[in-house]
Design a protein around this motif. Structure first.
Motif, short mmCIF file in Angstrom:
data_model
loop_
_atom_site.label_atom_id
_atom_site.label_comp_id
_atom_site.label_asym_id
_atom_site.label_seq_id
_atom_site.Cartn_x
_atom_site.Cartn_y
_atom_site.Cartn_z
N LEU A 113 47.28 41.37 55.67
CA LEU A 113 46.71 41.06 56.98
C LEU A 113 45.19 41.27 56.99
O LEU A 113 44.45 40.45 57.53
CB LEU A 113 47.37 41.91 58.07
CG LEU A 113 48.73 41.44 58.54
CD1 LEU A 113 49.48 42.56 59.26
CD2 LEU A 113 48.57 40.23 59.45
N CYS A 114 44.75 42.37 56.38
CA CYS A 114 43.30 42.63 56.30
C CYS A 114 42.59 41.53 55.52
O CYS A 114 41.56 41.00 55.96
CB CYS A 114 43.04 43.99 55.64
SG CYS A 114 43.51 45.41 56.62
N ALA A 116 39.77 34.34 57.30
CA ALA A 116 39.58 33.62 58.56
C ALA A 116 38.17 33.80 59.10
O ALA A 116 37.58 32.85 59.64
CB ALA A 116 40.60 34.11 59.58
N GLU A 117 37.61 34.97 58.93
CA GLU A 117 36.27 35.25 59.44
C GLU A 117 35.21 34.38 58.78
O GLU A 117 34.22 34.02 59.41
CB GLU A 117 35.94 36.73 59.25
CG GLU A 117 34.68 37.19 59.92
CD GLU A 117 34.73 37.13 61.43
OE1 GLU A 117 33.66 36.92 62.05
OE2 GLU A 117 35.82 37.30 62.01
N ILE A 118 35.43 34.00 57.53
CA ILE A 118 34.45 33.15 56.85
C ILE A 118 34.85 31.68 56.88
O ILE A 118 34.31 30.86 56.13
CB ILE A 118 34.18 33.62 55.40
CG1 ILE A 118 35.44 33.58 54.54
CG2 ILE A 118 33.56 35.00 55.39
CD1 ILE A 118 35.19 33.84 53.06
N ALA A 176 46.18 31.54 56.10
CA ALA A 176 47.55 31.16 56.46
C ALA A 176 48.45 31.09 55.24
O ALA A 176 49.62 31.53 55.29
CB ALA A 176 47.53 29.82 57.19
N THR A 177 47.94 30.59 54.13
CA THR A 177 48.73 30.52 52.90
C THR A 177 49.14 31.92 52.44
O THR A 177 50.30 32.16 52.08
CB THR A 177 47.93 29.81 51.78
OG1 THR A 177 47.61 28.49 52.22
CG2 THR A 177 48.70 29.76 50.48
N LEU A 178 48.19 32.82 52.44
CA LEU A 178 48.45 34.21 52.04
C LEU A 178 49.53 34.82 52.93
O LEU A 178 50.47 35.46 52.44
CB LEU A 178 47.15 35.01 52.14
CG LEU A 178 47.13 36.43 51.62
CD1 LEU A 178 47.33 36.46 50.12
CD2 LEU A 178 45.80 37.09 51.98
N LEU A 179 49.42 34.59 54.23
CA LEU A 179 50.38 35.18 55.16
C LEU A 179 51.74 34.49 55.13
O LEU A 179 52.76 35.14 55.36
CB LEU A 179 49.81 35.17 56.57
CG LEU A 179 48.63 36.12 56.79
CD1 LEU A 179 48.16 36.06 58.23
CD2 LEU A 179 48.98 37.54 56.40
N ASN A 180 51.77 33.20 54.84
CA ASN A 180 53.06 32.51 54.71
C ASN A 180 53.88 33.08 53.55
O ASN A 180 55.10 33.23 53.66
CB ASN A 180 52.87 31.00 54.54
CG ASN A 180 52.70 30.30 55.87
OD1 ASN A 180 53.43 30.56 56.80
ND2 ASN A 180 51.72 29.41 55.94
N GLU A 181 53.19 33.40 52.46
CA GLU A 181 53.88 34.03 51.33
C GLU A 181 54.42 35.40 51.73
O GLU A 181 55.55 35.76 51.40
CB GLU A 181 52.93 34.15 50.13
CG GLU A 181 52.54 32.82 49.53
CD GLU A 181 51.43 32.95 48.49
OE1 GLU A 181 51.08 34.08 48.09
OE2 GLU A 181 50.89 31.90 48.08
N ALA A 182 53.61 36.15 52.46
CA ALA A 182 54.03 37.48 52.92
C ALA A 182 55.22 37.36 53.88
O ALA A 182 56.16 38.17 53.83
CB ALA A 182 52.87 38.20 53.59
#
Length: 160
Positions: free
Chosen positions: A105-106, A112-114, A121-127
């Motif tokens: 999440l961090c 997202a900030e940059i 979203a890709t990183l979080l979809n895997e998670a």
């Protein structure tokens, strides 16, 4: 408190104050990362980089929580001075564990900030897939349920 930690850190080089046990070492590094946060917020560049260098030299010895906090703090520093190339470099170096949902999440929030919402979203979809698998085994875990909600909400925001 901060002044006391600073005095201890200045008076005793790390080799003399290096804790003997892993748990003590983790606490010591956690305090250093807290100082890093304070120095970033105070724009105390000299002390920030002194401690950042100290931690960077032993980054392989940091536990997962401290590793996550260290990389997140470094990313926040470079975000605060709008050095996005350095932030991207930090993101490439930032190791994340498959089940470290807070770390993911961090890291995704920095993406997202940059402006790299797709990567976030890709990183979080895997998670999210990992959480769903874990919930098949333990569907009452407050941690997993909370992480699932946070990740689903973040994905919706990034895909908006």
């Amino acid at each position: 408190m901060i002044e006391h930690i600073n005095i201890i850190h200045r008076v005793y080089p790390q080799s003399k104050t290096q804790p003997c046990y892993q748990n003590e070492n983790d606490k010591y590094n956690s305090l250093l990362i807290s100082l890093l946060t304070i120095y970033r917020k105070r724009f105390d560049v000299e002390n920030y980089f002194r401690i950042e260098g100290n931690l960077q030299s032993s980054v392989e010895k940091l536990n997962n929580d401290n590793l996550r906090r260290f990389f997140y703090e470094k990313a926040l520093y470079y975000l605060s001075i709008l050095d996005y190339e350095s932030v991207k470099k930090i993101l490439r170096q930032w190791p994340t564990l498959k089940f470290d949902y807070l770390g993911l999440l961090c890291k995704s929030s920095v993406y997202a900030e940059i402006g790299m919402e797709n990567d976030a979203a890709t990183l979080l979809n895997e998670a999210l897939q990992n959480i769903r698998t874990q919930l098949l085994v333990d569907n009452t875990s407050p941690l997993l349920l909370s992480c699932r909600s946070l990740i689903e909400d973040s994905i919706r925001i990034y895909n908006y």
